[in-house]
Design an enzyme around this catalytic site. Structure first.
Site, PDB file in Angstrom:
ATOM      1  N   SER A 171      50.938  39.660  34.205  1.00  0.00           N
ATOM      2  CA  SER A 171      50.420  38.382  33.720  1.00  0.00           C
ATOM      3  C   SER A 171      49.658  38.554  32.417  1.00  0.00           C
ATOM      4  O   SER A 171      49.314  39.673  32.011  1.00  0.00           O
ATOM      5  CB  SER A 171      49.479  37.760  34.765  1.00  0.00           C
ATOM      6  OG  SER A 171      48.339  38.598  34.937  1.00  0.00           O
ATOM      7  N   LEU A 191      41.832  36.578  26.935  1.00  0.00           N
ATOM      8  CA  LEU A 191      40.925  37.405  27.723  1.00  0.00           C
ATOM      9  C   LEU A 191      41.525  38.751  28.093  1.00  0.00           C
ATOM     10  O   LEU A 191      40.865  39.780  27.987  1.00  0.00           O
ATOM     11  CB  LEU A 191      40.489  36.658  28.992  1.00  0.00           C
ATOM     12  CG  LEU A 191      39.578  35.451  28.796  1.00  0.00           C
ATOM     13  CD1 LEU A 191      39.296  34.773  30.134  1.00  0.00           C
ATOM     14  CD2 LEU A 191      38.270  35.872  28.128  1.00  0.00           C
ATOM     15  N   ASP A 208      43.674  47.700  45.751  1.00  0.00           N
ATOM     16  CA  ASP A 208      43.681  48.146  44.349  1.00  0.00           C
ATOM     17  C   ASP A 208      42.335  47.840  43.709  1.00  0.00           C
ATOM     18  O   ASP A 208      42.266  47.287  42.616  1.00  0.00           O
ATOM     19  CB  ASP A 208      44.816  47.464  43.579  1.00  0.00           C
ATOM     20  CG  ASP A 208      45.019  48.086  42.202  1.00  0.00           C
ATOM     21  OD1 ASP A 208      44.831  49.313  42.069  1.00  0.00           O
ATOM     22  OD2 ASP A 208      45.349  47.351  41.261  1.00  0.00           O
ATOM     23  N   LYS A 254      45.389  32.147  34.169  1.00  0.00           N
ATOM     24  CA  LYS A 254      46.235  33.324  34.391  1.00  0.00           C
ATOM     25  C   LYS A 254      47.679  32.860  34.526  1.00  0.00           C
ATOM     26  O   LYS A 254      48.004  32.082  35.418  1.00  0.00           O
ATOM     27  CB  LYS A 254      45.788  34.063  35.646  1.00  0.00           C
ATOM     28  CG  LYS A 254      46.599  35.314  35.954  1.00  0.00           C
ATOM     29  CD  LYS A 254      46.001  36.060  37.153  1.00  0.00           C
ATOM     30  CE  LYS A 254      46.753  37.343  37.454  1.00  0.00           C
ATOM     31  NZ  LYS A 254      46.126  38.099  38.580  1.00  0.00           N
ATOM     32  N   VAL A 277      46.100  36.571  30.618  1.00  0.00           N
ATOM     33  CA  VAL A 277      44.964  35.747  31.022  1.00  0.00           C
ATOM     34  C   VAL A 277      44.303  35.173  29.776  1.00  0.00           C
ATOM     35  O   VAL A 277      43.976  35.917  28.835  1.00  0.00           O
ATOM     36  CB  VAL A 277      43.938  36.551  31.841  1.00  0.00           C
ATOM     37  CG1 VAL A 277      42.822  35.623  32.350  1.00  0.00           C
ATOM     38  CG2 VAL A 277      44.612  37.259  33.014  1.00  0.00           C
TER      39      VAL A 277
END
Length: 242
Positions: A47, A41, A162, A64, A49
């Site tokens: 990270s 994804l 953010d 994740k 995902v």
């Protein structure tokens, strides 16, 4: 020191597959004896995902996997667990990504925190890349859900510092996942000559399988918007009011 040939496709930095870095994921890897990776994804600074099949509950989820050095005392997990424990009846709760499961996973680059979420097929970046203009109703639908989610977070003393397109997640109610994903594209990982080969990196990296622009013609009444990424290192602050 570089260890790999450069990869010019849109994938995570291959040199970040090192001690403290990304976990080396390949398709069909199974995590926690339950989650089988079936697609890619996204990736971020902290990270990657993945689309995963929950072999226990027979559903599709988003997995994740944080870098090892971002996994210890992780604020994202702390905040999601706080929100999961709430019994507050607020319409915005459904517009913040919900944590379904979490666990730690050991690998060649360290120990990684893994977070499991409902699948959200797109983010704001993939929604806006084509530059298509949308009608007032389309924009109002997204804005209302986004504001409800923010109001819910603020009511719990949480400020998302953010909030950008990449952290605003989209999906289509009752739409099959496969309708919005393209076939996987593999970028082979090649070691530089003279570098000692180990298992810190997967055999290949993968670009996102999200189809950009897929929601340009979507029925706005079926769009589901959720605020995500409530951590990411120092990108989020907590402020509690008593």
């Amino acid at each position: 020191m570089r260890r790999f040939e450069r990869i010019y496709d849109v994938v995570e930095p291959v040199e970040e597959y090192r001690r403290g870095g990304y976990y080396p994921v390949c398709l069909h890897d199974v995590f926690n004896n339950r989650y089988e990776v079936i697609g890619k994804l996204a990736f971020g600074q902290f990270s990657t995902v993945w689309l995963a099949s929950d072999l226990k509950l027979h559903r599709i989820v988003a997995l994740k996997i944080l870098k090892s050095n971002a996994s210890k005392d992780n604020k994202e997990l702390e905040i999601y667990r706080r929100l999961s424990d709430l019994t507050v009846d607020h319409p915005g709760k459904n517009h913040v990504l919900q944590l379904l499961d979490h666990f730690m996973h050991d690998g060649p680059n360290g120990t990684h925190l893994c977070l499991v979420f409902p699948v959200m097929l797109f983010d704001g970046n993939s929604m806006t890349v084509t530059g298509i203009r949308h009608g007032v109703e389309y924009v109002e639908t997204i804005s209302k859900q986004l504001l409800l989610g923010l109001d819910f977070l603020h009511g719990q003393g949480i400020i998302h510092c953010d909030l950008q397109p990449a952290n605003i997640m989209f999906s289509v109610v009752s739409a099959p996942t496969d309708d919005f994903l393209q076939p996987p594209k593999f970028s082979p990982v090649r070691w530089l000559e003279g570098v000692e080969v180990d298992d810190s990196v997967p055999r290949y990296l993968m670009a996102t399988q999200r189809l950009r622009g897929s929601l340009d013609d979507a029925d706005y009444s079926k769009l589901l918007v959720k605020i995500g990424d409530l951590g990411g290192g120092n990108m989020l602050r907590q402020k509690f009011f008593y």
